[in-house]
Design an enzyme around this catalytic site. Structure first.
Site, mmCIF file in Angstrom:
data_model
loop_
_atom_site.group_PDB
_atom_site.id
_atom_site.type_symbol
_atom_site.label_atom_id
_atom_site.label_comp_id
_atom_site.label_asym_id
_atom_site.label_seq_id
_atom_site.Cartn_x
_atom_site.Cartn_y
_atom_site.Cartn_z
ATOM 1 N N GLY A 16 -3.240 6.050 -7.157
ATOM 2 C CA GLY A 16 -4.286 5.312 -7.458
ATOM 3 C C GLY A 16 -4.690 5.039 -8.998
ATOM 4 N N MET A 94 -0.726 1.922 2.041
ATOM 5 C CA MET A 94 0.764 1.862 2.584
ATOM 6 C C MET A 94 0.746 1.924 3.994
ATOM 7 S SD MET A 94 2.041 1.191 -0.034
ATOM 8 C CE MET A 94 3.963 1.362 0.037
ATOM 9 N N LEU A 97 -1.156 -3.177 8.735
ATOM 10 C CA LEU A 97 -2.256 -3.515 9.561
ATOM 11 C C LEU A 97 -2.194 -4.664 10.622
ATOM 12 C CD1 LEU A 97 -4.159 -4.272 6.116
ATOM 13 C CD2 LEU A 97 -4.240 -2.124 7.640
ATOM 14 N N HIS A 113 1.087 -6.637 -4.599
ATOM 15 C CA HIS A 113 2.577 -6.044 -3.836
ATOM 16 C C HIS A 113 3.267 -6.069 -5.315
ATOM 17 C CE1 HIS A 113 5.783 -5.580 -1.312
ATOM 18 N NE2 HIS A 113 6.426 -6.451 -2.009
ATOM 19 N N GLU A 147 0.562 -12.386 8.139
ATOM 20 C CA GLU A 147 1.802 -12.153 7.761
ATOM 21 C C GLU A 147 2.275 -11.030 6.544
ATOM 22 O OE1 GLU A 147 5.326 -14.801 6.133
ATOM 23 O OE2 GLU A 147 3.283 -15.959 6.544
ATOM 24 N N GLN A 177 1.825 -4.148 -15.785
ATOM 25 C CA GLN A 177 1.217 -5.594 -15.436
ATOM 26 C C GLN A 177 0.181 -5.490 -14.378
ATOM 27 O OE1 GLN A 177 1.669 -7.920 -17.219
ATOM 28 N NE2 GLN A 177 3.091 -6.789 -18.570
ATOM 29 N N GLU A 178 0.465 -4.497 -13.341
ATOM 30 C CA GLU A 178 -0.446 -4.320 -12.162
ATOM 31 C C GLU A 178 -2.088 -4.082 -12.550
ATOM 32 O OE1 GLU A 178 0.744 -2.169 -8.720
ATOM 33 O OE2 GLU A 178 2.740 -2.241 -9.228
HETATM 34 C C1 GAR Z 1 1.723 0.105 -6.630
HETATM 35 O O1 GAR Z 1 2.917 -0.242 -7.447
HETATM 36 C C2 GAR Z 1 1.416 -1.068 -5.757
HETATM 37 O O2 GAR Z 1 1.984 -2.529 -6.161
HETATM 38 C C3 GAR Z 1 2.287 -0.685 -4.422
HETATM 39 O O3 GAR Z 1 2.032 0.965 -4.430
HETATM 40 C C4 GAR Z 1 1.878 1.151 -5.845
HETATM 41 C C5 GAR Z 1 0.612 2.130 -5.857
HETATM 42 O O4 GAR Z 1 0.284 2.475 -7.094
HETATM 43 N N1 GAR Z 1 1.896 -1.425 -3.351
HETATM 44 C C6 GAR Z 1 2.733 -1.621 -2.487
HETATM 45 O O5 GAR Z 1 4.008 -1.412 -2.430
HETATM 46 C C7 GAR Z 1 1.831 -2.367 -1.198
HETATM 47 N N2 GAR Z 1 3.077 -2.921 -0.503
HETATM 48 P P1 GAR Z 1 -1.128 3.459 -7.554
HETATM 49 O O6 GAR Z 1 -1.290 4.169 -6.243
HETATM 50 O O7 GAR Z 1 -0.653 4.143 -8.605
HETATM 51 O O8 GAR Z 1 -1.738 2.245 -7.573
#
Ligand code: GAR
Length: 221
Positions: A16, A94, A97, A113, A147, A177-178
């Protein structure tokens, strides 16, 4: 007069850290939105603790309690819709859907992603980029369509891949960056600037390029 708030439901499966960035941005007024609930498919996920620490409503809908993907998505949808969200935010959720679920939230569900989509859909994106000797990697925020990891891109950020880089160190660089770009994209949506139309992402009435808008530090509002 302050901008009216939209309501958001966030779906998580793990640590999270993206949720935390979104919580921080809503609490300090950067995103004009209120998080109505955080829903998780794993009861021990640390993200639930983050949500509880922020005083948010949490729900667990465990996929293990359902015989099929359809039944799980049906229960998940019913739980989400109790909160009538304007936007559903997938933040490290994860689960694949079903098309029915995705259609129900069409134009009002975002995902993040960890790759420069359309490259590296699916899992293990960091190791795959290293194995392919890519010079750079990154992260994409996109609208969710039927998709897998294929909906229109909204915003991307790139990071260089160093010599001898491990998947763990690359994941750490990408996560930084996220935490920048997800709040930014959600802010655009909350301000009414970002929409999906005809399978394209539109920002301020302009169709975004296939790669989405590129994030350069401090360069886009
Ligand atoms: C993040 O890196 C996100 O981009 C990835 O899971 C991680 C969650 O981290 N998502 C995917 O791979 C979706 N296909 P977080 O729980 O610390 O936010």
């Amino acid at each position: 007069m302050s901008q009216p708030e939209i309501s958001i439901v966030v779906l998580i499966s793990g640590s999270g850290s993206n949720l935390q960035a979104i919580i921080d941005a809503t609490q300090n007024g950067i995103i004009p939105a209120s998080i109505k609930a955080v829903i998780c498919n794993k009861e021990n996920a640390f993200g639930l603790t983050r949500a509880a620490n922020a005083g948010l409503v949490t729900e667990v809908v465990s996929h293990k309690n359902y015989d099929s993907r359809e039944q799980f998505d049906h229960a998940l949808q019913a739980t989400i819709d109790q909160y009538s969200p304007d936007l559903v935010v997938l933040a490290g959720f994860m689960r694949i859907l079903t098309p029915e679920f995705v259609k129900h939230y069409s134009g009002r569900m975002l995902n993040i992603h960890p790759s420069l989509l359309p490259k590296y859909r699916g899992l293990n994106t960091h190791q795959r980029a290293i194995d392919d000797r890519e010079p750079e990697h990154g992260v994409t925020v996109h609208f969710v369509t039927e998709e897998l990891d294929g909906g229109p891109n909204v915003l991307q950020a790139k990071v260089p891949i160093s010599d001898g880089e491990s998947a763990e160190s690359l994941a750490g660089k990408v996560l930084i960056q996220e935490h920048q770009i997800y709040p930014r994209a959600i802010k655009w949506f909350a301000e009414g600037r970002l929409k999906m139309s005809a399978n394209q992402a539109i920002l301020d009435q302009n169709t975004l390029p296939e790669s989405g808008k590129q994030h350069l530090d401090g360069a886009c509002s």
